[in-house]
Scaffold this motif. Structure first.
Motif, PDB file in Angstrom:
ATOM      1  N   SER A  89       4.792  -9.839 -24.247  1.00 38.55           N
ATOM      2  CA  SER A  89       3.320  -9.826 -24.178  1.00 38.55           C
ATOM      3  C   SER A  89       2.809  -8.769 -23.193  1.00 38.55           C
ATOM      4  CB  SER A  89       2.806 -11.203 -23.744  1.00 38.55           C
ATOM      5  OG  SER A  89       3.112 -11.435 -22.364  1.00 38.55           O
ATOM      6  N   TRP A  90       3.692  -8.111 -22.465  1.00 35.14           N
ATOM      7  CA  TRP A  90       3.237  -7.154 -21.444  1.00 35.14           C
ATOM      8  C   TRP A  90       2.686  -5.887 -22.102  1.00 35.14           C
ATOM      9  CZ3 TRP A  90       7.473  -6.847 -17.036  1.00 35.14           C
ATOM     10  CH2 TRP A  90       7.767  -8.153 -16.592  1.00 35.14           C
ATOM     11  N   GLN A  91       1.554  -5.430 -21.605  1.00 39.19           N
ATOM     12  CA  GLN A  91       0.954  -4.180 -22.108  1.00 39.19           C
ATOM     13  C   GLN A  91       1.247  -3.079 -21.096  1.00 39.19           C
ATOM     14  OE1 GLN A  91      -1.069  -4.054 -25.017  1.00 39.19           O
ATOM     15  NE2 GLN A  91      -0.471  -6.181 -25.388  1.00 39.19           N
ATOM     16  N   LEU A  92       2.401  -2.457 -21.210  1.00 45.70           N
ATOM     17  CA  LEU A  92       2.778  -1.405 -20.258  1.00 45.70           C
ATOM     18  C   LEU A  92       2.130  -0.086 -20.671  1.00 45.70           C
ATOM     19  CD1 LEU A  92       6.577  -2.287 -19.813  1.00 45.70           C
ATOM     20  CD2 LEU A  92       4.684  -2.859 -18.282  1.00 45.70           C
ATOM     21  N   SER A  93       1.789   0.749 -19.661  1.00 51.88           N
ATOM     22  CA  SER A  93       1.162   2.041 -19.957  1.00 51.88           C
ATOM     23  C   SER A  93       2.250   3.091 -20.130  1.00 51.88           C
ATOM     24  CB  SER A  93       0.290   2.510 -18.797  1.00 51.88           C
ATOM     25  OG  SER A  93      -0.249   1.443 -18.095  1.00 51.88           O
ATOM     26  N   SER A  94       1.955   4.110 -20.925  1.00 56.16           N
ATOM     27  CA  SER A  94       2.926   5.208 -20.953  1.00 56.16           C
ATOM     28  C   SER A  94       2.637   6.106 -19.750  1.00 56.16           C
ATOM     29  CB  SER A  94       2.847   5.977 -22.269  1.00 56.16           C
ATOM     30  OG  SER A  94       1.635   6.660 -22.328  1.00 56.16           O
ATOM     31  N   GLY A  95       3.670   6.597 -19.117  1.00 53.57           N
ATOM     32  CA  GLY A  95       3.488   7.470 -17.959  1.00 53.57           C
ATOM     33  C   GLY A  95       3.107   6.743 -16.685  1.00 53.57           C
ATOM     34  N   ALA A  96       3.354   5.434 -16.618  1.00 54.18           N
ATOM     35  CA  ALA A  96       3.036   4.697 -15.386  1.00 54.18           C
ATOM     36  C   ALA A  96       3.923   5.195 -14.244  1.00 54.18           C
ATOM     37  CB  ALA A  96       3.251   3.203 -15.590  1.00 54.18           C
ATOM     38  N   ALA A  97       3.352   5.236 -13.034  1.00 50.83           N
ATOM     39  CA  ALA A  97       4.130   5.645 -11.860  1.00 50.83           C
ATOM     40  C   ALA A  97       5.255   4.647 -11.612  1.00 50.83           C
ATOM     41  CB  ALA A  97       3.223   5.732 -10.639  1.00 50.83           C
ATOM     42  N   TYR A  98       4.950   3.381 -11.835  1.00 47.32           N
ATOM     43  CA  TYR A  98       5.939   2.316 -11.656  1.00 47.32           C
ATOM     44  C   TYR A  98       5.387   1.041 -12.274  1.00 47.32           C
ATOM     45  CZ  TYR A  98       2.791   1.334  -7.705  1.00 47.32           C
ATOM     46  OH  TYR A  98       1.679   1.097  -6.934  1.00 47.32           O
ATOM     47  N   VAL A  99       6.255   0.056 -12.406  1.00 54.25           N
ATOM     48  CA  VAL A  99       5.843  -1.288 -12.834  1.00 54.25           C
ATOM     49  C   VAL A  99       6.151  -2.224 -11.661  1.00 54.25           C
ATOM     50  CG1 VAL A  99       6.224  -3.164 -14.486  1.00 54.25           C
ATOM     51  CG2 VAL A  99       6.428  -0.767 -15.238  1.00 54.25           C
ATOM     52  N   HIS A 100       5.165  -3.005 -11.251  1.00 51.71           N
ATOM     53  CA  HIS A 100       5.346  -3.891 -10.092  1.00 51.71           C
ATOM     54  C   HIS A 100       5.399  -5.357 -10.524  1.00 51.71           C
ATOM     55  CE1 HIS A 100       4.313  -6.271  -6.525  1.00 51.71           C
ATOM     56  NE2 HIS A 100       4.748  -5.255  -5.795  1.00 51.71           N
ATOM     57  N   ILE A 101       6.406  -6.051 -10.021  1.00 53.16           N
ATOM     58  CA  ILE A 101       6.477  -7.508 -10.231  1.00 53.16           C
ATOM     59  C   ILE A 101       6.684  -8.205  -8.881  1.00 53.16           C
ATOM     60  CG2 ILE A 101       7.413  -7.332 -12.577  1.00 53.16           C
ATOM     61  CD1 ILE A 101      10.177  -8.122 -11.368  1.00 53.16           C
ATOM     62  N   THR A 102       6.384  -9.472  -8.850  1.00 51.68           N
ATOM     63  CA  THR A 102       6.651 -10.310  -7.673  1.00 51.68           C
ATOM     64  C   THR A 102       7.777 -11.250  -8.084  1.00 51.68           C
ATOM     65  OG1 THR A 102       4.322 -10.128  -7.101  1.00 51.68           O
ATOM     66  CG2 THR A 102       5.590 -11.861  -5.980  1.00 51.68           C
ATOM     67  N   ALA A 103       8.954 -11.021  -7.527  1.00 48.78           N
ATOM     68  CA  ALA A 103      10.151 -11.744  -8.003  1.00 48.78           C
ATOM     69  C   ALA A 103       9.995 -13.248  -7.829  1.00 48.78           C
ATOM     70  CB  ALA A 103      11.382 -11.239  -7.263  1.00 48.78           C
ATOM     71  N   ALA A 129       0.836  -1.207   0.000  1.00 46.98           N
ATOM     72  CA  ALA A 129       0.000   0.000   0.000  1.00 46.98           C
ATOM     73  C   ALA A 129       0.869   1.256   0.000  1.00 46.98           C
ATOM     74  CB  ALA A 129      -0.916  -0.008   1.223  1.00 46.98           C
ATOM     75  N   LEU A 130       1.947   1.216   0.783  1.00 46.70           N
ATOM     76  CA  LEU A 130       2.776   2.418   0.935  1.00 46.70           C
ATOM     77  C   LEU A 130       3.458   2.824  -0.361  1.00 46.70           C
ATOM     78  CD1 LEU A 130       4.471   1.958   4.436  1.00 46.70           C
ATOM     79  CD2 LEU A 130       2.500   3.340   3.806  1.00 46.70           C
ATOM     80  N   THR A 190      -2.350  -9.745  -4.266  1.00 50.67           N
ATOM     81  CA  THR A 190      -2.374  -9.001  -2.999  1.00 50.67           C
ATOM     82  C   THR A 190      -1.807  -7.603  -3.190  1.00 50.67           C
ATOM     83  OG1 THR A 190      -2.009 -11.079  -1.863  1.00 50.67           O
ATOM     84  CG2 THR A 190      -1.682  -9.110  -0.564  1.00 50.67           C
ATOM     85  N   ALA A 191      -0.731  -7.525  -3.952  1.00 49.69           N
ATOM     86  CA  ALA A 191      -0.109  -6.214  -4.193  1.00 49.69           C
ATOM     87  C   ALA A 191      -1.100  -5.269  -4.860  1.00 49.69           C
ATOM     88  CB  ALA A 191       1.142  -6.392  -5.060  1.00 49.69           C
TER      89      ALA A 191
END
Ligand code: PMP
Length: 361
Positions: A135-149, A81-82, A105-106
């Motif tokens: 295959s990833w559809q990333l947005s332009s201007g995203a605050a960040y990209v989150h993955i679960t390693a 959340a933070l 959950t994230a």
């Protein structure tokens, strides 16, 4: 007293020398006449313990100087959340790659604060693979990209760090931190609850590229503001001193054992043994994760039926192999093979698996 081999997914097994040192120091830490948990976090003694843990963790993870390291009470879920509150402006899009339970959950924790774009999702494949990067559809201007390693429940793991362009990459390393060398400079932020690979539950580690702290984020109380925690060396309020101390002992033990390079070697040996026992069982044991995404940390596997699964859980426990019951979301068996679990534990598990198959196959 005999200690069993503990395959728990977390809280998980700790190195025996760490437990022994903590036991020895419990009543009187360093001759001060009190334990480390009975003194002020603002005392010179505790500040020295905290600073040493940070220095050692920086060495273990090879954290570059332009990254802050935080030790925060609570677990990884709070960070989920933070990071949205701190690094995304209200309504801004953040990209999430969904590879299992913990990615979801994230998203759940962040979605009150950001517009979540699911950039890729392997749920239709039963979370048995990592979606191909193209295959990833990333947005332009995203605050960040989150993955679960590493997905602790589904047993899938990223190999290496994906290239994602301009947005900072944020990663949940809760179940694989310090299990192999990682190039932190490829990430904007990584976080982990300590209770699997770094020490006890109750403390989370967050590593943040400092320039990201300049972002305005969203209105938030001081206690939810990473900048305030950085400015106060994670002592904005009373930190979890016992957990921080135990984490420090665990990290020091890992450095003495050879650091991330050595743990990568051991983790490859341990997971290699268990996967080989599964793959060589002629179908008696099954792991359904795509070979290139198989986790070295958490190995879910299945037996031919529920009766055999229950028997496996009961008999393995009686044989001193603890906590092998699978997570309810996936079922079957799960073996977690974190840093503090010795190679002998994986050997004992494999010997048990072969014997069990011979008696029941
Ligand atoms: N992420 C992952 C990958 C996890 O394995 C876990 C806990 N098992 C969490 C997040 C949640 O961590 P916590 O319980 O410390 O909040």
């Amino acid at each position: 007293m005999t200690r069993a081999y503990n395959f728990s997914a977390g809280p998980a097994t700790l190195p025996e020398p760490v437990l022994r040192q903590a036991q020895a120091e419990m009543l009187d830490w360093n001759g001060i006449g009190a334990s480390i948990v009975e003194i002020s976090h603002r005392s010179a003694d505790f500040i020295a313990v905290a600073a040493e843990a940070e220095a050692d963790l920086r060495t273990l993870l090879a954290v570059p100087d332009d990254y802050a390291v935080l030790f925060l009470s609570g677990g990884a879920t709070s960070q989920q959340a933070l990071l949205a509150l701190n690094f995304a402006s209200p309504g801004q899009v953040a990209d999430y790659v969904v590879t299992g339970h913990w990615s979801k959950t994230a998203i759940r924790q962040a979605s009150p604060y950001v517009t979540v774009n699911v950039a890729a999702d392997s749920e239709a494949e039963g979370f048995r693979c990592i979606p191909a990067r193209d295959s990833w559809q990333l947005s332009s201007g995203a605050a960040y990209v989150h993955i679960t390693a590493n997905e602790t429940i589904h047993g899938v793991e990223f190999r290496g760090t994906p290239e994602i362009g301009d947005a900072p990459l944020f990663a949940d390393f809760s179940s694989s931190i310090a299990s192999e060398p990682v190039d932190i400079s490829k990430y904007g932020l990584i976080y982990a609850g300590a209770q699997k690979n770094l020490g006890p539950v109750g403390i989370a580690v967050v590593v943040i590229r400092r320039d990201l702290l300049e972002r305005s984020g969203q209105p938030r109380a001081d206690i939810f503001d990473y900048r305030s925690h950085v400015a106060r060396d994670s002592m904005l309020n009373t930190p979890p001193t016992w957990n921080w101390y135990l984490l420090g002992l665990t990290v020091k033990w890992m450095l003495a054992e050879g650091g991330a390079v050595e743990f990568a070697r051991r983790n490859a040996v341990k997971s290699g043994l268990v996967y080989a026992a599964i793959d060589d069982s002629g179908g008696f044991y099954r792991n359904e994760v795509a070979a290139e995404a198989r986790s070295r940390m958490n190995i879910p596997f299945f037996l031919p039926d529920e009766t055999l699964t229950a028997r496996f859980v009961a008999e393995s426990k009686a044989a001193g192999l603890l906590a092998l019951k699978g997570h309810k979301e996936v079922g079957g068996i799960r073996a977690s093979l974190y840093n503090a679990l010795p190679v002998e534990a994986a050997q004992a598990l494999v010997a048990f698996m072969r014997d069990f198959q011979q008696r029941n196959g």
